[in-house]
Design a protein around this motif. Structure first.
Motif, PDB file in Angstrom:
ATOM      1  N   ALA A  89     -12.429  66.513  -4.414  1.00 44.86           N
ATOM      2  CA  ALA A  89     -11.030  66.600  -3.992  1.00 44.86           C
ATOM      3  C   ALA A  89     -10.764  65.694  -2.798  1.00 44.86           C
ATOM      4  O   ALA A  89      -9.726  65.023  -2.721  1.00 44.86           O
ATOM      5  N   ILE A  90     -11.713  65.642  -1.844  1.00 42.82           N
ATOM      6  CA  ILE A  90     -11.551  64.787  -0.668  1.00 42.82           C
ATOM      7  C   ILE A  90     -11.540  63.318  -1.082  1.00 42.82           C
ATOM      8  O   ILE A  90     -10.757  62.514  -0.551  1.00 42.82           O
ATOM      9  N   GLU A  91     -12.383  62.951  -2.034  1.00 41.75           N
ATOM     10  CA  GLU A  91     -12.381  61.568  -2.544  1.00 41.75           C
ATOM     11  C   GLU A  91     -11.019  61.193  -3.132  1.00 41.75           C
ATOM     12  O   GLU A  91     -10.561  60.054  -3.006  1.00 41.75           O
ATOM     13  N   GLU A  92     -10.375  62.159  -3.764  1.00 41.16           N
ATOM     14  CA  GLU A  92      -9.077  61.919  -4.399  1.00 41.16           C
ATOM     15  C   GLU A  92      -7.910  62.170  -3.438  1.00 41.16           C
ATOM     16  O   GLU A  92      -6.758  62.221  -3.857  1.00 41.16           O
ATOM     17  N   LYS A  93      -8.244  62.341  -2.134  1.00 41.09           N
ATOM     18  CA  LYS A  93      -7.255  62.567  -1.083  1.00 41.09           C
ATOM     19  C   LYS A  93      -6.408  63.813  -1.359  1.00 41.09           C
ATOM     20  O   LYS A  93      -5.187  63.826  -1.153  1.00 41.09           O
ATOM     21  N   LYS A  94      -7.088  64.850  -1.826  1.00 40.57           N
ATOM     22  CA  LYS A  94      -6.452  66.142  -2.051  1.00 40.57           C
ATOM     23  C   LYS A  94      -7.148  67.189  -1.194  1.00 40.57           C
ATOM     24  O   LYS A  94      -8.350  67.122  -0.980  1.00 40.57           O
ATOM     25  N   ARG A  95      -6.373  68.141  -0.699  1.00 37.36           N
ATOM     26  CA  ARG A  95      -6.933  69.200   0.137  1.00 37.36           C
ATOM     27  C   ARG A  95      -6.579  70.558  -0.450  1.00 37.36           C
ATOM     28  O   ARG A  95      -5.574  70.711  -1.149  1.00 37.36           O
TER      29      ARG A  95
END
Length: 231
Positions: free
Chosen positions: A17-23
């Motif tokens: 999720a962090i790689e995809e800029k999602k939190r």
């Protein structure tokens, strides 16, 4: 501390999720959680909510003998409590590495930055000065304790009022709030901490990490600043 380890699936999900800029809470990379500051009925009592992280700070004072090498300066003392009620990871009565680290960082941010005029806390040079004590208690843990603690501590110090005193000869009289209005502390500036977490050897950076994000981070950068930092 008794950390409950994350499963491999949960760890992989968080990092992906962090790689995809999602939190997890829907924030963007550099979004801070909402901050709520409220005050108790007593001077120097402050509650701070940073997302679901909740902290209480209480300031108190007492007259003590100053240090020999600083006879004209008052003293600031910080004490942080990590209660098992805030998180099952915390154990009652044990001084964890996290607790020691938080105490040192809070002292660097507030005491070492000299945000309080300690000379104004002197009552009688070499004999009587005010010791200002800041007790910080964690009520609920959802990450980024240092930022929340620094906000709670400085807000409580701004809200605090110490008793007025009178001096006649060698006698020092401490007046009650009914006799004389209490006096605010002399505060030069308001330092605030901002924390950034690093992931995958610094490839990804998040501000204000929540507790789950802290579990998978590689490192943490804390910056203490005030209104004059950019000048």
């Amino acid at each position: 501390m008794r950390d409950t380890p994350l499963s491999n699936c949960e760890r992989d999900f968080l990092l992906k999720a962090i790689e995809e800029k999602k939190r997890l809470d829907g924030r963007q990379t550099y979004d801070y959680r909402s901050i709520k500051i409220s005050f108790g009925t007593d001077y120097g009592c402050c509650f701070v909510d940073l997302g679901k992280t909740r902290i209480m700070a209480q300031v108190s004072c007492e007259l003590i003998t100053p240090k020999e090498n600083r006879p004209n300066e008052g003293i600031m003392f910080f004490n942080i409590e990590l209660s098992p009620m805030a998180s099952p990871a915390f154990e009652m009565g044990r001084q964890s590495e996290l607790l020691v680290k938080l105490n040192r960082q809070l002292e660097r941010c507030l005491r070492n930055s000299k945000c309080i005029d300690t000379e104004s806390l002197c009552v009688v040079s070499g004999e009587k000065v005010w010791q200002i004590r800041v007790d910080v208690r964690l009520l609920n843990h959802d990450g980024n304790l240092m930022d929340a603690a620094s906000i709670a501590a400085i807000a409580a110090l701004c809200h605090f009022r110490r008793p007025d005193v009178g001096i006649q000869g060698e006698e020092v009289t401490v007046y009650s709030t009914e006799e004389r209005d209490p006096i605010p502390l002399s505060i030069y500036h308001m330092p605030i901490c901002v924390s950034f977490s690093f992931f995958q050897q610094g490839t990804y950076l998040l501000v204000d990490p929540c507790e789950r994000e802290e579990r998978v981070m590689d490192g943490l950068l804390m910056i203490a600043m005030n209104i004059n930092t950019n000048n």
